[in-house]
Motif scaffolding. Structure first.
Motif, PDB file in Angstrom:
ATOM      1  N   ALA A  63       2.318   1.861  -3.403  1.00 21.49           N
ATOM      2  CA  ALA A  63       1.318   2.420  -4.313  1.00 21.49           C
ATOM      3  C   ALA A  63       1.080   3.903  -4.019  1.00 21.49           C
ATOM      4  O   ALA A  63       0.920   4.719  -4.942  1.00 21.49           O
ATOM      5  N   LEU A  64       1.089   4.264  -2.749  1.00 28.27           N
ATOM      6  CA  LEU A  64       0.895   5.667  -2.371  1.00 28.27           C
ATOM      7  C   LEU A  64       2.077   6.528  -2.828  1.00 28.27           C
ATOM      8  O   LEU A  64       1.897   7.669  -3.273  1.00 28.27           O
ATOM      9  N   ALA A  90      -6.810   5.438   2.932  1.00 28.97           N
ATOM     10  CA  ALA A  90      -7.462   6.650   2.432  1.00 28.97           C
ATOM     11  C   ALA A  90      -8.032   7.478   3.573  1.00 28.97           C
ATOM     12  O   ALA A  90      -8.011   8.721   3.525  1.00 28.97           O
ATOM     13  N   LEU A 123      -6.424   4.835  -5.417  1.00 32.66           N
ATOM     14  CA  LEU A 123      -5.470   3.843  -4.898  1.00 32.66           C
ATOM     15  C   LEU A 123      -5.845   2.420  -5.313  1.00 32.66           C
ATOM     16  O   LEU A 123      -4.960   1.592  -5.599  1.00 32.66           O
ATOM     17  N   ARG A 150      -4.268   0.559  -8.405  1.00 33.16           N
ATOM     18  CA  ARG A 150      -2.853   0.226  -8.207  1.00 33.16           C
ATOM     19  C   ARG A 150      -2.707  -1.040  -7.368  1.00 33.16           C
ATOM     20  O   ARG A 150      -1.830  -1.861  -7.617  1.00 33.16           O
ATOM     21  N   LEU A 151      -3.574  -1.200  -6.367  1.00 33.95           N
ATOM     22  CA  LEU A 151      -3.513  -2.397  -5.533  1.00 33.95           C
ATOM     23  C   LEU A 151      -4.001  -3.626  -6.297  1.00 33.95           C
ATOM     24  O   LEU A 151      -3.467  -4.734  -6.118  1.00 33.95           O
ATOM     25  N   ILE A 169      -9.362   9.390  -2.629  1.00 33.24           N
ATOM     26  CA  ILE A 169      -8.057   8.734  -2.491  1.00 33.24           C
ATOM     27  C   ILE A 169      -8.214   7.227  -2.710  1.00 33.24           C
ATOM     28  O   ILE A 169      -7.421   6.598  -3.424  1.00 33.24           O
ATOM     29  N   ILE A 220       0.842  -1.206   0.000  1.00 27.15           N
ATOM     30  CA  ILE A 220       0.000   0.000   0.000  1.00 27.15           C
ATOM     31  C   ILE A 220       0.874   1.253   0.000  1.00 27.15           C
ATOM     32  O   ILE A 220       0.618   2.207  -0.741  1.00 27.15           O
ATOM     33  N   GLU A 221       1.915   1.246   0.830  1.00 29.00           N
ATOM     34  CA  GLU A 221       2.809   2.406   0.877  1.00 29.00           C
ATOM     35  C   GLU A 221       3.511   2.619  -0.463  1.00 29.00           C
ATOM     36  O   GLU A 221       3.685   3.765  -0.908  1.00 29.00           O
ATOM     37  N   MET A 260       1.639   7.258  -6.340  1.00 26.25           N
ATOM     38  CA  MET A 260       0.654   8.325  -6.518  1.00 26.25           C
ATOM     39  C   MET A 260       1.277   9.693  -6.241  1.00 26.25           C
ATOM     40  O   MET A 260       0.970  10.678  -6.931  1.00 26.25           O
TER      41      MET A 260
END
Length: 580
Positions: free
Chosen positions: A14-15, A51, A69, A72-73, A65, A11-12, A18
């Motif tokens: 992917a963020l 988010a 997101l 991407r996940l 958000i 997740i990080e 972004m």
């Protein structure tokens, strides 16, 4: 491997992508992002709050958000489905093959499954029991001993460098009372009629043995001598004798302490003076008069000019006295010195396990630790509420030998150490607890100790059954697992995969009782699936004529046994091979 922590990393990543694409601002704090099982399994396998926790700092709506997101996940090949729920939670469903590989992780690690590097070797001091050496350990001490020992074991499993410590309160008025009480029993052992035990002395019959031992060693040597002659001898002998008993009781409970620290030795070493000098250097000591408290006066309040520590500067309600009217140090001053000593020994992280009656002491001690360590020390205090020993709902009578309470040894003689340890961990430490001697030994689902142990014994029984049928039970970590497709089987696989997360979460929260809850849930799921096989032969673990399927199911059974064994090891409980 903790798959949930792995997904926090995903997740990080992917963020950050972004952020690189200009979809999110830079310098966002990701520390509050979690990935965990949804409360309702129907929502998926992993839920994240990313988010929600980033929305304010990013100045965006959580849902916006989350919508950005999610794609991407979903690019992760292990993700088969993803949805945005409510105001911005993201739920992901993973391939069954992903979870089967986590089962293989367990099989390869054995009972070491769940071992974590989260602690990264960080030193932690866990101090527990620390009962005054004035009598036998009682059931409340037992709870503190079990909670402290399990917490220390849990932190060890999570990768911390842990020292288990016991603080011997062998200075102050209570041990002088012990010395006088022992002298009375010493005279009794020499044939003197002592009558009723005077108010203020310890009445327990355990001191008869101590007095008799001194009489046997010294004869009438101390009769008619002044107190200044005999008090140090009586006090020292009684402390040594009772501490030997305490160590033996702890050993019988399965508790091994690394370090025993003496309060008397600490004071004599000048540690209190050093701590006082350090607080003085920081400008935290002054001469003043405390305001009369509203309501009930605290024990340490005196209407006089006295030496005070500026505890209010660190979150306490009032400043605290460090010297008594006779010029001696207060207990609080000694305790500050003790925690300063821990810090000087390299423990910035300290955990103290105390009885519930010390609840009012927590703020001042945390204030003192913050002050004496220059803000570098961290103290967490776990308060253990009282324990009542019951039998079929009736309060058990007090121990005659102890005089006022049920001893730890009484409890161990009745139900054994494994039952005491597990049962004491089935409630959060700060919740009152009724230890029912009948319930703790009955064979039913209502008894978590038996139910979890039965789960482990049942895994061993299945393995023995397979061996008797000529099916190899070795090398299960290498067997194909793709035939584990039943929802009951996959539910067990997912539950097993949660074990590393449970270890890390319980260790981070300093809450070993979470392990008891998890073990009960795992045992319940295993028993439920075993019972399904009784009604539907195709779901049984040993399937006649299908060695490949049987071996895959034996791998599942073996993993259940490993995880239960791993959890019981944290608790210091021996897993049973079969139930009698």
């Amino acid at each position: 491997m903790n798959p949930y922590r792995q997904f926090v990393g995903e997740i990080e990543a992917a963020l950050r992508a972004m952020q690189a694409a200009g979809e999110l601002p830079q310098a966002l704090d990701f520390s509050a992002i979690t990935a965990e099982p949804p409360r309702d399994p129907a929502h998926g396998d992993i839920a994240t709050n990313a988010a929600m926790v980033l929305a304010k700092a990013a100045r965006k709506k959580p849902r916006d958000i989350a919508d950005a997101l999610l794609p991407r996940l979903k690019a992760n090949p292990d993700v088969v489905e993803g949805t945005v729920a409510g105001p911005g939670f993201i739920n992901l469903r993973l391939r069954d093959s992903f979870w089967r590989e986590r089962l293989r992780d367990c099989l390869e690690a054995g009972v070491a499954y769940g071992d974590s590097r989260m602690g990264a070797g960080q030193r932690v001091n866990v101090e527990y029991v620390s009962a005054n050496p004035t009598g036998p350990l009682h059931v409340a001490h037992a709870r503190g001993a079990v909670v402290g020992d399990a917490l220390a074991n849990l932190l060890l499993k999570a990768g911390y460098d842990v020292t288990k410590e016991y603080y011997i309160n062998d200075a102050g008025a209570q041990v002088d009372i012990l010395g006088r009480s022992t002298y009375l029993r010493y005279k009794e052992a020499l044939g003197e009629e002592i009558g009723a035990i005077p108010e203020g002395l310890y009445p327990g019959e355990y001191l008869k043995e101590v007095g008799a031992a001194i009489a046997g060693r010294d004869g009438a040597r101390w009769i008619d001598k002044p107190e200044t002659d005999w008090l140090p001898k009586m006090r020292g002998f009684a402390i040594d004798t009772l501490m030997t008993d305490i160590r033996n009781d702890l050993a019988a409970l399965g508790v091994r302490i690394d370090v025993y620290s003496s309060e008397r030795a600490l004071v004599q070493s000048g540690a209190v003076d050093r701590a006082f000098d350090e607080l003085t250097r920081q400008g935290l000591i002054y001469q003043g008069r405390l305001e009369p408290p509203k309501g009930q006066k605290p024990d340490d309040w005196e209407d006089r000019e006295q030496t005070l520590f500026r505890a209010t500067k660190f979150g306490d309600e009032v400043d605290r006295p460090l010297k008594k009217s006779d010029g001696g140090w207060t207990y609080f001053a000694n305790d500050i010195a003790y925690h300063h000593d821990k810090f000087r020994r390299g423990f910035a992280d300290m955990i103290d396990v105390w009885g519930a009656d010390h609840g009012g002491y927590v703020k001042r001690m945390k204030a003192a630790v913050s002050a004496i360590t220059g803000g570098q020390g961290r103290l967490d205090v776990k308060l253990c509420q009282l324990v009542r020993v019951m039998r079929n709902g009736e309060l058990v009578r007090m121990s005659k030998r102890a005089g006022t309470f049920v001893t730890l040894r009484d409890l161990l003689d009745e139900v054994g150490p494994d039952v005491v340890r597990f049962t004491m961990l089935t409630r959060k430490n700060d919740a009152p607890f009724d230890f029912d001697l009948v319930r703790a030994t009955e064979q039913s689902r209502e008894n978590p100790v038996w139910y979890v142990q039965y789960g482990h014994a049942r895994t061993r029984s299945v393995m023995r059954q397979a061996g008797a049928a000529g099916i190899a039970t070795g090398g299960l970590e290498k067997v194909p697992l793709d035939r584990l497709v039943d929802e009951g089987e996959l539910g067990l696989v997912r539950l097993i995969a949660q074990w590393p997360r449970q270890v890390e979460a319980a260790a981070a929260a300093h809450e070993p009782h979470r392990i008891a809850f998890y073990l009960y849930d795992l045992a319940a799921a295993f028993h439920a699936h075993w019972n399904r096989g009784r009604d539907e032969p195709s779901l049984r673990f040993v399937v006649e004529g299908d060695t490949e399927l049987t071996r895959a199911r034996l791998a599942l059974v073996q993993a259940v046994g490993f995880v239960i064994g791993s959890g019981l090891k944290v608790f210091g409980v021996t897993p049973v091979e079969e139930m009698r």
